[in-house]
Scaffold this motif. Structure first.
Motif, PDB file in Angstrom:
ATOM      1  N   GLY A 135      -6.727  -0.912  -7.313  1.00  0.00           N
ATOM      2  CA  GLY A 135      -7.828  -1.844  -7.092  1.00  0.00           C
ATOM      3  C   GLY A 135      -7.380  -3.089  -6.360  1.00  0.00           C
ATOM      4  N   ILE A 136      -6.212  -3.621  -6.725  1.00  0.00           N
ATOM      5  CA  ILE A 136      -5.691  -4.814  -6.067  1.00  0.00           C
ATOM      6  C   ILE A 136      -5.390  -4.548  -4.601  1.00  0.00           C
ATOM      7  CG2 ILE A 136      -3.682  -6.351  -5.971  1.00  0.00           C
ATOM      8  CD1 ILE A 136      -3.625  -6.279  -9.013  1.00  0.00           C
ATOM      9  N   VAL A 137      -4.746  -3.419  -4.327  1.00  0.00           N
ATOM     10  CA  VAL A 137      -4.375  -3.104  -2.949  1.00  0.00           C
ATOM     11  C   VAL A 137      -5.613  -2.846  -2.092  1.00  0.00           C
ATOM     12  CG1 VAL A 137      -3.224  -1.399  -1.479  1.00  0.00           C
ATOM     13  CG2 VAL A 137      -2.074  -2.276  -3.517  1.00  0.00           C
ATOM     14  N   ALA A 171     -16.462 -15.761  -3.978  1.00  0.00           N
ATOM     15  CA  ALA A 171     -15.080 -15.612  -4.431  1.00  0.00           C
ATOM     16  C   ALA A 171     -14.802 -14.127  -4.659  1.00  0.00           C
ATOM     17  CB  ALA A 171     -14.846 -16.403  -5.708  1.00  0.00           C
ATOM     18  N   ARG A 172     -13.963 -13.558  -3.817  1.00  0.00           N
ATOM     19  CA  ARG A 172     -13.625 -12.129  -3.922  1.00  0.00           C
ATOM     20  C   ARG A 172     -12.283 -12.000  -4.634  1.00  0.00           C
ATOM     21  NH1 ARG A 172     -17.375  -9.624  -0.791  1.00  0.00           N
ATOM     22  NH2 ARG A 172     -18.231 -10.814   0.958  1.00  0.00           N
ATOM     23  N   GLY A 173     -12.351 -11.657  -5.911  1.00  0.00           N
ATOM     24  CA  GLY A 173     -11.144 -11.499  -6.696  1.00  0.00           C
ATOM     25  C   GLY A 173     -10.526 -10.123  -6.519  1.00  0.00           C
ATOM     26  N   TYR A 174      -9.534  -9.835  -7.352  1.00  0.00           N
ATOM     27  CA  TYR A 174      -8.846  -8.549  -7.241  1.00  0.00           C
ATOM     28  C   TYR A 174      -9.705  -7.379  -7.708  1.00  0.00           C
ATOM     29  CZ  TYR A 174      -4.567 -11.133  -6.339  1.00  0.00           C
ATOM     30  OH  TYR A 174      -3.622 -11.953  -5.791  1.00  0.00           O
ATOM     31  N   LEU A 175     -10.619  -7.640  -8.655  1.00  0.00           N
ATOM     32  CA  LEU A 175     -11.393  -6.543  -9.219  1.00  0.00           C
ATOM     33  C   LEU A 175     -12.895  -6.704  -9.034  1.00  0.00           C
ATOM     34  CD1 LEU A 175      -9.402  -6.041 -12.548  1.00  0.00           C
ATOM     35  CD2 LEU A 175      -9.136  -4.814 -10.380  1.00  0.00           C
ATOM     36  N   TRP A 176     -13.388  -7.923  -8.830  1.00  0.00           N
ATOM     37  CA  TRP A 176     -14.826  -8.113  -8.653  1.00  0.00           C
ATOM     38  C   TRP A 176     -15.089  -9.338  -7.792  1.00  0.00           C
ATOM     39  CZ3 TRP A 176     -12.822  -8.176 -13.763  1.00  0.00           C
ATOM     40  CH2 TRP A 176     -12.560  -9.444 -14.268  1.00  0.00           C
ATOM     41  N   THR A 177     -16.359  -9.477  -7.385  1.00  0.00           N
ATOM     42  CA  THR A 177     -16.786 -10.582  -6.522  1.00  0.00           C
ATOM     43  C   THR A 177     -17.817 -11.428  -7.258  1.00  0.00           C
ATOM     44  OG1 THR A 177     -16.406  -9.322  -4.488  1.00  0.00           O
ATOM     45  CG2 THR A 177     -17.935 -11.169  -4.345  1.00  0.00           C
ATOM     46  N   ARG A 178     -17.689 -12.741  -7.137  1.00  0.00           N
ATOM     47  CA  ARG A 178     -18.650 -13.657  -7.731  1.00  0.00           C
ATOM     48  C   ARG A 178     -19.211 -14.563  -6.643  1.00  0.00           C
ATOM     49  NH1 ARG A 178     -15.414 -15.369 -13.292  1.00  0.00           N
ATOM     50  NH2 ARG A 178     -15.787 -13.401 -14.411  1.00  0.00           N
ATOM     51  N   ARG A 179     -20.516 -14.880  -6.769  1.00  0.00           N
ATOM     52  CA  ARG A 179     -21.213 -15.721  -5.795  1.00  0.00           C
ATOM     53  C   ARG A 179     -21.762 -16.961  -6.498  1.00  0.00           C
ATOM     54  NH1 ARG A 179     -22.704 -12.679  -1.129  1.00  0.00           N
ATOM     55  NH2 ARG A 179     -21.995 -10.518  -1.312  1.00  0.00           N
ATOM     56  N   TYR A 180     -21.570 -18.098  -5.875  1.00  0.00           N
ATOM     57  CA  TYR A 180     -22.047 -19.363  -6.441  1.00  0.00           C
ATOM     58  C   TYR A 180     -22.936 -20.057  -5.415  1.00  0.00           C
ATOM     59  CZ  TYR A 180     -18.190 -18.519  -9.681  1.00  0.00           C
ATOM     60  OH  TYR A 180     -17.333 -17.941 -10.598  1.00  0.00           O
ATOM     61  N   PRO A 181     -24.226 -20.292  -5.739  1.00  0.00           N
ATOM     62  CA  PRO A 181     -25.106 -21.004  -4.808  1.00  0.00           C
ATOM     63  C   PRO A 181     -24.565 -22.403  -4.513  1.00  0.00           C
ATOM     64  CG  PRO A 181     -26.382 -19.925  -6.530  1.00  0.00           C
ATOM     65  CD  PRO A 181     -24.944 -19.827  -6.943  1.00  0.00           C
ATOM     66  N   ALA A 201       0.803  -1.225   0.000  1.00  0.00           N
ATOM     67  CA  ALA A 201       0.000   0.000   0.000  1.00  0.00           C
ATOM     68  C   ALA A 201       0.840   1.281   0.000  1.00  0.00           C
ATOM     69  CB  ALA A 201      -0.978  -0.015   1.178  1.00  0.00           C
ATOM     70  N   PRO A 202       1.833   1.442   0.892  1.00  0.00           N
ATOM     71  CA  PRO A 202       2.595   2.708   0.875  1.00  0.00           C
ATOM     72  C   PRO A 202       3.301   2.968  -0.447  1.00  0.00           C
ATOM     73  CG  PRO A 202       2.968   1.513   2.931  1.00  0.00           C
ATOM     74  CD  PRO A 202       2.250   0.578   2.014  1.00  0.00           C
ATOM     75  N   VAL A 203       3.905   1.926  -1.043  1.00  0.00           N
ATOM     76  CA  VAL A 203       4.601   2.107  -2.316  1.00  0.00           C
ATOM     77  C   VAL A 203       3.601   2.388  -3.436  1.00  0.00           C
ATOM     78  CG1 VAL A 203       6.126   1.012  -3.997  1.00  0.00           C
ATOM     79  CG2 VAL A 203       6.474   0.627  -1.543  1.00  0.00           C
ATOM     80  N   ARG A 261      -8.526  -4.096  -2.352  1.00  0.00           N
ATOM     81  CA  ARG A 261      -9.248  -5.341  -2.101  1.00  0.00           C
ATOM     82  C   ARG A 261      -8.350  -6.451  -1.562  1.00  0.00           C
ATOM     83  NH1 ARG A 261     -14.258  -6.109  -4.588  1.00  0.00           N
ATOM     84  NH2 ARG A 261     -13.795  -8.321  -4.877  1.00  0.00           N
ATOM     85  N   SER A 262      -7.105  -6.124  -1.239  1.00  0.00           N
ATOM     86  CA  SER A 262      -6.148  -7.162  -0.864  1.00  0.00           C
ATOM     87  C   SER A 262      -6.556  -7.932   0.383  1.00  0.00           C
ATOM     88  CB  SER A 262      -4.756  -6.541  -0.661  1.00  0.00           C
ATOM     89  OG  SER A 262      -4.801  -5.501   0.307  1.00  0.00           O
ATOM     90  N   ALA A 263      -7.145  -7.266   1.365  1.00  0.00           N
ATOM     91  CA  ALA A 263      -7.559  -7.972   2.578  1.00  0.00           C
ATOM     92  C   ALA A 263      -8.781  -8.839   2.326  1.00  0.00           C
ATOM     93  CB  ALA A 263      -7.842  -6.961   3.695  1.00  0.00           C
ATOM     94  N   LEU A 264      -9.629  -8.425   1.419  1.00  0.00           N
ATOM     95  CA  LEU A 264     -10.845  -9.181   1.107  1.00  0.00           C
ATOM     96  C   LEU A 264     -10.575 -10.341   0.163  1.00  0.00           C
ATOM     97  CD1 LEU A 264     -13.226  -6.142   0.457  1.00  0.00           C
ATOM     98  CD2 LEU A 264     -13.126  -7.535   2.532  1.00  0.00           C
ATOM     99  N   HIS A 265      -9.447 -10.316  -0.510  1.00  0.00           N
ATOM    100  CA  HIS A 265      -9.138 -11.306  -1.532  1.00  0.00           C
ATOM    101  C   HIS A 265      -9.168 -12.718  -0.966  1.00  0.00           C
ATOM    102  CE1 HIS A 265      -7.295 -13.019  -5.083  1.00  0.00           C
ATOM    103  NE2 HIS A 265      -6.373 -13.588  -4.332  1.00  0.00           N
TER     104      HIS A 265
END
Length: 261
Positions: free
Chosen positions: A162-164, A181-191, A115-117, A166-170
């Motif tokens: 965007g990656i940084v 599934a929480r990816g770097y740019l979006w989230t997908r849900r599977y029943p 994050a700082p860099v 969401r990095s904790a949620l990844h």
């Protein structure tokens, strides 16, 4: 052969409820890390790296350093989740929300610490395109070479932000009804009821090359779902070492089996 899943013995000082609240605020926490890191690095370089009396030590330096310390403390807490939020192969799976911790483990810490860099990179982005167009009177315009480079820098910096953020949620979470599934740019849900099987796989060349470019590390293993409608989506939020992916597959299979019948 069943692989042994390592279970962390130490526990977090946070309760599961507090941990989920902290995680929900993680994008803002990462934003603080980027801003404080950028201010501290730039001001430190100007004050101690440039021989110019115009750059003097100010309160912004200790203030940004203090914010970075608080940010580092929050990162440490996020990286030490309590047992109550972790999904284990042995269950139980009735909790509203559980984290498949092995997935994303390989990159979670490094992306957060970046994050700082990353904040320092973002500082230069607003000046890249105007400079290439000649808006800076001290630098000649360079639309044919400088502008593509400036646009590329802007695109890379935007992706890294965007990656940084969401990095904790990844990673992958489980609820009684869905795999998230929480990816770097979006989230997908599977029943859950649509998941037929889950298996570790080796990534295709292009998926591996893209993640290698983003992470600057070889990325080969991930999880693939088989759904009742015939689709077989890759969980790119699950990229990690082979042992982690295998262990996570066992956890997800156990979660799915716990609700069958």
């Amino acid at each position: 052969m069943t692989k042994r899943i390592r279970v962390r013995r130490n526990d977090s000082p946070l309760s599961p409820r507090s941990y989920w609240r902290l995680l929900a605020w993680s994008p803002a926490i990462m934003l603080v890390g980027m801003a404080a890191g950028a201010v501290l690095i730039v001001r430190s370089m100007l004050v101690w790296g440039v021989d110019d009396d115009d750059y003097q030590f100010g309160l912004d330096i200790p203030l940004s350093a203090g914010l970075l310390i608080l940010w580092a403390g929050a990162v440490a807490l996020i990286l030490l989740p309590p047992r109550g939020v972790l999904a284990l192969r042995s269950g139980p799976f009735e909790a509203k929300r559980l984290m498949v911790w092995p997935l994303g483990r390989r990159f979670r810490m490094w992306n957060m610490l970046a994050a700082p860099v990353c904040g320092l990179l973002v500082v230069f982005v607003p000046f890249a395109i105007p400079t290439a167009l000649g808006w800076n009177p001290g630098i000649p315009a360079s639309p044919w070479v400088g502008l593509p480079m400036a646009l590329g820098l802007t695109a890379v910096a935007s992706g890294l932000v965007g990656i940084v953020l969401r990095s904790a949620l990844h990673g992958v979470e489980l609820t009684p009804t869905h795999l998230i599934a929480r990816g770097y740019l979006w989230t997908r849900r599977y029943p859950r009821h649509q998941i037929v099987s889950v298996n570790p796989v080796v990534l295709t060349f292009w998926s591996s090359a893209l993640l290698r470019m983003l992470m600057n590390r070889d990325v080969e293993h991930s999880l693939q779902l088989s759904l009742v409608d015939g689709r077989e989506p890759l969980l790119l939020a699950s990229n990690s070492h082979e042992a982690d992916v295998d262990a996570a597959a066992e956890i997800i299979r156990a979660w799915r089996s716990a609700f069958v019948g």
